[in-house]
Design a protein around this motif. Structure first.
Motif, PDB file in Angstrom:
ATOM      1  N   TYR A 132     -10.145  11.048  15.419  1.00  0.00           N
ATOM      2  CA  TYR A 132      -9.416  10.543  14.249  1.00  0.00           C
ATOM      3  C   TYR A 132      -8.068   9.955  14.663  1.00  0.00           C
ATOM      4  CZ  TYR A 132      -7.383  10.377   9.586  1.00  0.00           C
ATOM      5  OH  TYR A 132      -6.785   9.956   8.431  1.00  0.00           O
ATOM      6  N   SER A 135      -8.469   6.588  15.876  1.00  0.00           N
ATOM      7  CA  SER A 135      -9.204   5.626  15.047  1.00  0.00           C
ATOM      8  C   SER A 135      -8.267   4.785  14.180  1.00  0.00           C
ATOM      9  CB  SER A 135     -10.191   6.369  14.144  1.00  0.00           C
ATOM     10  OG  SER A 135      -9.466   7.011  13.105  1.00  0.00           O
ATOM     11  N   GLU A 137      -8.521   4.545  11.100  1.00  0.00           N
ATOM     12  CA  GLU A 137      -8.273   5.241   9.825  1.00  0.00           C
ATOM     13  C   GLU A 137      -6.998   6.071   9.821  1.00  0.00           C
ATOM     14  OE1 GLU A 137     -12.387   6.688  10.116  1.00  0.00           O
ATOM     15  OE2 GLU A 137     -12.005   4.597  10.670  1.00  0.00           O
TER      16      GLU A 137
END
Ligand code: 8YV
Length: 325
Positions: A132, A135, A137
């Protein structure tokens, strides 16, 4: 050992001992063998050869049973790079009077460290977090995301209180964990400060927040963790396997993780190993998998190389091995 050295020297004058190995071997192993043996490829173990073979050196986990031993006439020793010998039929070797060397103790610390690595990574969702954090995002910090499970002060159930199990227990005690263990028999020699409680297997499954598998793979432990055992574990529990993949029923584990019957699995080993690419288990986010790295540190692998080559050379010279199964 002067006698062993003399005997090897005599053998070397005549011809180098012939050793079948599952090549390629690590450079350290080759350096330690120091050209004292003639290495033959694994095909010889499968197909046999006319000339005698003096030794067998198992580096990975290729299967060695009586039929392999019988194909190698004159076999004096089997030396395994590693402590677990479930890939070698030890009874077949005993029946033929062939000693089997392995590498206990030198890898206890590194392997126990891996158990803790997986416990911490699984409980605190480290791999998921790493993905994460890298990433697209990850654009804002949110205190509400990726809450994991605690390690400290939780209950750990160690399955297999042998040399590595004890090292795992020591580390868990340092994390202030409540320690349960299941073993073939109760150990009366455990350090009292560990406060480790011997339990039934069922109680260990139902009470543990972390179930850590550290037992050897044997007829009794194959498939020890199946659907029934997984269903007894807490929904918040984490299963750690640093033993052998075969101790766990892979299909049952995949289902349990898919249905969130347990929280997470941290696996250093799988059955089969490696899992077929595209296996469902590899697509799940509640599993952390390492490619069998339990003893994989530079320091420990060097000690394993030293011990396994020493066992090989002693066996070739007809001397007792330093460490046998
Ligand atoms: C080794 C192991 O990586 O010692 C064992 O039983 O599983 C590992 O430490 C392995 O044996 C080397 O192939």
């Amino acid at each position: 050992n002067p006698r062993a050295v003399r005997e090897i020297a005599t053998m070397t004058e005549q011809r180098k001992p012939r050793v079948v190995a599952d090549t390629p071997l690590a450079d350290t192993v080759l350096e330690l063998m120091d050209n004292r043996v003639e290495l033959l490829p694994w095909d010889v173990a499968l197909e046999g050869c006319d000339d005698p073979v003096d030794g067998l050196y198992t580096y990975g986990h290729l299967e060695v049973d009586g039929s392999v031993m019988d194909r190698l006439s004159g076999l004096k020793v089997i030396s395994n790079f590693g402590v677990g010998v479930d890939h070698i039929n030890v009874q077949d070797a005993r029946d033929r009077g062939i000693p089997v060397g392995n590498t206990p103790n030198v890898l206890n610390g590194a392997t126990a460290d891996m158990a803790l690595t997986l416990m911490l990574a699984s409980g605190r969702r480290l791999v998921e977090g790493d993905c994460y954090a890298r990433s697209a995002e990850f654009t804002y910090y949110d205190p509400g995301y990726m809450l994991g499970r605690e390690i400290h002060s939780e209950t750990v159930g160690i399955v297999g209180m042998g040399r590595i199990g004890l090292e795992v227990a020591r580390r868990c005690a340092a994390f202030n964990m409540n320690i349960l263990y299941y073993n073939r028999r109760e150990r009366t020699d455990l350090p009292p400060e560990l406060n480790a409680t011997y339990t039934s297997f069922d109680d260990l499954l139902t009470e543990s927040d972390y179930v850590v598998l550290v037992c050897p793979l044997t007829d009794e432990t194959r498939g020890l963790i199946g659907a029934e055992q997984l269903s007894k574990m807490k929904q918040t529990a984490i299963l750690i396997n640093i033993a052998r993949g075969g101790v766990v029923d892979t299909d049952a584990l995949t289902n349990a993780l898919k249905n969130c019957e347990i929280y997470h699995a941290g696996l250093d080993v799988t059955e089969p190993e490696p899992l077929p690419r595209g296996h469902e288990l590899l697509s799940l986010s509640n599993v952390t998998i390492a490619p069998h790295l339990g003893s994989a540190t530079e320091q420990t692998r060097f000690k394993m190389a030293e011990l396994s080559v020493e066992n090989l050379m002693l066996g070739l010279a007809g001397e007792p091995l330093r460490t046998t199964v």
